[in-house]
Enzyme design. Structure first.
Site: not given
Length: 259
Positions: A133-134
């Site tokens: 998740d970025y």
């Protein structure tokens, strides 16, 4: 050449399935609602895989989640990957015994790398998916764990290199900023990264229609496209999307043709 895949992601929290937007959850319905509106037995030919993620913010129950996975397996005849809250080998074992074909790891990749290595050794790298998740902050790509609440001390590029050392099977790359928007994937970032990622790459976050799926599948470095958009692909949305993709002659399986 391996065929590319279309994946549907289900976000689960406290007994319900959710619509997520930038990691803020909106309750949609329980398993009965899901079966009524998606009829997985009839849309199985539209999907190659299902991913189920436990996004319960606190007090995750791996036992409760495993039961949900088991209930889903009864109606779904495609591979299922499940994750969220896996911290130990026993957690992973429970999900496999509940019918999961793969497990999805996120926080454990950082907090319990030895557990990850033991799972790879026991079940094989093909059974382990690393979820990233970025988001982009001040021009830099930050990676988050713990349901998007904790930033790690590595850039996105560094983290991908680190994951390769764990010998996991594939990467599920999810843009927090694009999540649930329906405006399309973070193609700029994906195009910059795809040539350097050695592992099979699933892209997620932002798909809202079949054109987004097609654009993603056209990228050489992308192995699969995923959508968690419960609203945009409700009813016959997924069968229509796959039909459109097949018309483009992309390298995906035509399950109707082989059955």
């Amino acid at each position: 050449m391996l065929r590319k895949r279309i994946i549907f992601t289900l976000i689960y929290s406290e007994g319900f399935f959710m619509q997520s937007r930038n990691f803020r959850l909106q309750k949609v319905g329980n398993l009965g609602w899901l079966e009524k509106n998606y009829k997985f037995q009839s849309i199985a030919f539209s999907l190659d895989e299902l991913i189920v993620l436990n996004a319960t913010k606190s007090g995750k129950s791996i036992t409760e989640f495993a039961q949900t996975v088991s209930d889903l397996v009864n109606d779904v005849f495609i591979p299922i990957a499940a994750g969220g809250g896996i911290r130990t080998a026993k957690d992973a074992e429970l999900l496999f015994k509940s019918g999961a074909d793969k497990i999805v790891l996120n926080t454990a990749l950082i907090e319990a790398p030895e557990v990850v290595k033991s799972l790879v050794k026991q079940y094989g790298s093909q059974s382990i998916v690393a979820s990233i998740d970025y988001k982009k902050v001040n021009g830099e790509f930050e990676v988050y764990i713990n349901d998007g609440s904790t930033k790690i001390d590595m850039s996105l590029q560094q983290y991908i290199k680190y994951l390769e050392t764990l010998e996991i099977g594939e990467i599920y790359l999810n843009s927090i900023e694009k999540d649930g928007t329906g405006f399309g994937y973070d193609f700029e970032t994906i195009k910059n990264l795809e040539k350097d990622i050695k592992l099979p790459l699933i892209i997620a976050g932002g798909a809202g229609n079949e054109s987004h799926l097609i654009e993603g599948l056209e990228l050489n470095g992308v192995s699969a496209v995923a959508t968690a958009n419960l609203f945009n692909f409700i009813g016959d949305g997924l069968p229509k999307a796959r039909k459109k993709i097949l018309e483009t002659k992309l390298n995906i399986a035509n399950w109707h043709a082989v059955n």
